[in-house]
Design a protein around this motif. Structure first.
Motif, mmCIF file in Angstrom:
data_model
loop_
_atom_site.group_PDB
_atom_site.id
_atom_site.type_symbol
_atom_site.label_atom_id
_atom_site.label_comp_id
_atom_site.label_asym_id
_atom_site.label_seq_id
_atom_site.Cartn_x
_atom_site.Cartn_y
_atom_site.Cartn_z
ATOM 1 N N ARG A 51 5.994 -6.302 4.785
ATOM 2 C CA ARG A 51 5.185 -6.344 6.106
ATOM 3 C C ARG A 51 4.326 -7.617 6.447
ATOM 4 O O ARG A 51 4.500 -8.007 7.662
ATOM 5 C CB ARG A 51 4.110 -5.122 6.265
ATOM 6 C CG ARG A 51 4.945 -3.748 6.324
ATOM 7 C CD ARG A 51 3.764 -2.658 6.593
ATOM 8 N NE ARG A 51 4.561 -1.227 6.136
ATOM 9 C CZ ARG A 51 3.752 -0.300 6.250
ATOM 10 N NH1 ARG A 51 2.557 -0.194 6.273
ATOM 11 N NH2 ARG A 51 4.624 0.729 6.226
ATOM 12 N N LEU A 52 3.802 -8.316 5.384
ATOM 13 C CA LEU A 52 3.225 -9.326 5.550
ATOM 14 C C LEU A 52 3.702 -10.836 5.534
ATOM 15 O O LEU A 52 3.371 -11.642 5.870
ATOM 16 C CB LEU A 52 1.860 -9.300 4.464
ATOM 17 C CG LEU A 52 0.871 -8.212 4.797
ATOM 18 C CD1 LEU A 52 -0.081 -8.146 3.704
ATOM 19 C CD2 LEU A 52 0.242 -8.490 6.139
ATOM 20 N N GLY A 53 4.892 -10.698 4.583
ATOM 21 C CA GLY A 53 5.829 -11.789 4.441
ATOM 22 C C GLY A 53 5.219 -12.752 3.404
ATOM 23 O O GLY A 53 5.320 -13.874 3.558
ATOM 24 N N MET A 54 4.209 -12.042 2.613
ATOM 25 C CA MET A 54 3.669 -12.983 1.430
ATOM 26 C C MET A 54 4.338 -12.281 0.074
ATOM 27 O O MET A 54 4.967 -11.578 0.118
ATOM 28 C CB MET A 54 2.127 -12.419 1.407
ATOM 29 C CG MET A 54 1.326 -12.849 2.464
ATOM 30 S SD MET A 54 -0.382 -11.999 2.601
ATOM 31 C CE MET A 54 -0.942 -12.859 0.977
ATOM 32 N N SER A 55 4.113 -13.448 -1.013
ATOM 33 C CA SER A 55 4.586 -13.187 -2.090
ATOM 34 C C SER A 55 3.915 -11.702 -2.848
ATOM 35 O O SER A 55 2.767 -11.752 -2.537
ATOM 36 C CB SER A 55 4.548 -14.193 -3.192
ATOM 37 O OG SER A 55 2.862 -14.731 -3.499
ATOM 38 N N GLN A 56 4.456 -11.382 -3.736
ATOM 39 C CA GLN A 56 3.966 -10.432 -4.624
ATOM 40 C C GLN A 56 2.581 -10.704 -5.301
ATOM 41 O O GLN A 56 1.715 -9.821 -5.217
ATOM 42 C CB GLN A 56 5.126 -9.603 -5.433
ATOM 43 C CG GLN A 56 4.537 -8.238 -6.167
ATOM 44 C CD GLN A 56 3.758 -8.554 -7.361
ATOM 45 O OE1 GLN A 56 3.929 -9.564 -8.109
ATOM 46 N NE2 GLN A 56 2.748 -7.748 -7.548
ATOM 47 N N PRO A 57 2.853 -12.003 -5.900
ATOM 48 C CA PRO A 57 1.330 -12.190 -6.602
ATOM 49 C C PRO A 57 0.299 -12.415 -5.631
ATOM 50 O O PRO A 57 -0.673 -12.061 -6.185
ATOM 51 C CB PRO A 57 1.914 -13.560 -7.247
ATOM 52 C CG PRO A 57 3.244 -13.214 -7.512
ATOM 53 C CD PRO A 57 3.768 -12.510 -6.281
ATOM 54 N N ALA A 58 0.572 -12.928 -4.454
ATOM 55 C CA ALA A 58 -0.437 -13.126 -3.631
ATOM 56 C C ALA A 58 -1.111 -11.880 -2.962
ATOM 57 O O ALA A 58 -2.313 -11.696 -2.775
ATOM 58 C CB ALA A 58 -0.044 -14.119 -2.431
ATOM 59 N N VAL A 59 -0.264 -10.922 -2.821
ATOM 60 C CA VAL A 59 -0.720 -9.493 -2.336
ATOM 61 C C VAL A 59 -1.519 -9.012 -3.332
ATOM 62 O O VAL A 59 -2.605 -8.453 -3.052
ATOM 63 C CB VAL A 59 0.346 -8.674 -1.668
ATOM 64 C CG1 VAL A 59 0.110 -7.226 -1.532
ATOM 65 C CG2 VAL A 59 0.997 -9.358 -0.531
ATOM 66 N N SER A 60 -0.934 -9.048 -4.525
ATOM 67 C CA SER A 60 -1.787 -8.373 -5.664
ATOM 68 C C SER A 60 -3.142 -9.329 -5.993
ATOM 69 O O SER A 60 -3.883 -8.391 -6.178
ATOM 70 C CB SER A 60 -0.864 -8.408 -7.021
ATOM 71 O OG SER A 60 0.182 -7.812 -6.932
ATOM 72 N N LYS A 61 -3.118 -10.568 -5.774
ATOM 73 C CA LYS A 61 -4.231 -11.003 -6.148
ATOM 74 C C LYS A 61 -5.306 -10.670 -4.903
ATOM 75 O O LYS A 61 -6.482 -10.203 -5.403
ATOM 76 C CB LYS A 61 -3.986 -12.568 -5.947
ATOM 77 C CG LYS A 61 -5.545 -13.423 -6.078
ATOM 78 C CD LYS A 61 -5.371 -14.896 -5.735
ATOM 79 C CE LYS A 61 -5.568 -15.146 -4.377
ATOM 80 N NZ LYS A 61 -5.472 -16.431 -3.774
ATOM 81 N N HIS A 62 -4.908 -10.523 -3.631
ATOM 82 C CA HIS A 62 -6.010 -10.316 -2.578
ATOM 83 C C HIS A 62 -6.365 -8.530 -2.667
ATOM 84 O O HIS A 62 -7.462 -8.162 -2.596
ATOM 85 C CB HIS A 62 -5.076 -10.345 -1.170
ATOM 86 C CG HIS A 62 -5.255 -11.767 -0.826
ATOM 87 N ND1 HIS A 62 -6.159 -12.505 -0.887
ATOM 88 C CD2 HIS A 62 -4.227 -12.449 -0.645
ATOM 89 C CE1 HIS A 62 -5.970 -13.858 -0.593
ATOM 90 N NE2 HIS A 62 -4.661 -13.763 -0.421
ATOM 91 N N LEU A 63 -5.436 -7.850 -3.277
ATOM 92 C CA LEU A 63 -5.552 -6.278 -3.603
ATOM 93 C C LEU A 63 -6.809 -6.300 -4.734
ATOM 94 O O LEU A 63 -7.573 -5.265 -4.661
ATOM 95 C CB LEU A 63 -4.423 -5.656 -3.807
ATOM 96 C CG LEU A 63 -3.603 -5.299 -2.658
ATOM 97 C CD1 LEU A 63 -2.146 -4.761 -2.938
ATOM 98 C CD2 LEU A 63 -4.090 -4.280 -1.522
ATOM 99 N N ARG A 64 -6.555 -6.943 -5.663
ATOM 100 C CA ARG A 64 -7.441 -6.903 -6.925
ATOM 101 C C ARG A 64 -8.971 -7.365 -6.154
ATOM 102 O O ARG A 64 -9.875 -6.572 -6.730
ATOM 103 C CB ARG A 64 -7.100 -7.975 -7.861
ATOM 104 C CG ARG A 64 -8.217 -7.923 -9.090
ATOM 105 C CD ARG A 64 -7.648 -8.665 -10.077
ATOM 106 N NE ARG A 64 -7.085 -10.239 -10.032
ATOM 107 C CZ ARG A 64 -8.013 -11.375 -9.500
ATOM 108 N NH1 ARG A 64 -9.166 -11.000 -9.587
ATOM 109 N NH2 ARG A 64 -7.389 -12.244 -9.107
#
Length: 103
Positions: free
Chosen positions: A35-48
């Motif tokens: 949905r966001l068009g971001m990389s998985q590591p970036a999304v995971s970092k922000h979720l953390r």
């Protein structure tokens, strides 16, 4: 976490975008990536960061982590902001009375 710390966490645009998506429904990391068009590591970092601040929590479903918003930190921010809202309401009410007297 302090309110100032909460604003620092929420001051990042991608974290706000993640919260916007989670506001509608729980999502997996993969769904947020799509949905966001971001990389998985970036999304995971922000979720953390959001999880450590208490804004989101996760549960395991099969092999996925499903994230959801936690309302408590937002309620704390609302309580803190209410003080300032009352202050502004008083000032705006005084301005309205002043303008009414000008007519």
């Amino acid at each position: 976490m302090t309110v100032v710390g909460a604003f620092a966490v929420l001051g990042e645009a991608n974290r706000l975008r993640i919260l916007e998506h989670l506001r509608g429904a729980e999502c997996s990391v993969g769904e947020l990536v799509d949905r966001l068009g971001m990389s998985q590591p970036a999304v995971s970092k922000h979720l953390r960061v959001l999880r450590e601040a208490g804004f989101v929590s996760s549960r395991i479903a099969a092999q996925q982590r499903i994230y959801r918003i936690e309302p408590e930190p937002f309620a704390e921010m609302e309580h803190w902001l209410a003080q300032y809202r009352r202050l502004w309401d008083r000032h705006l009410d005084a301005l309205e009375r002043h303008l009414d007297n000008q007519e």
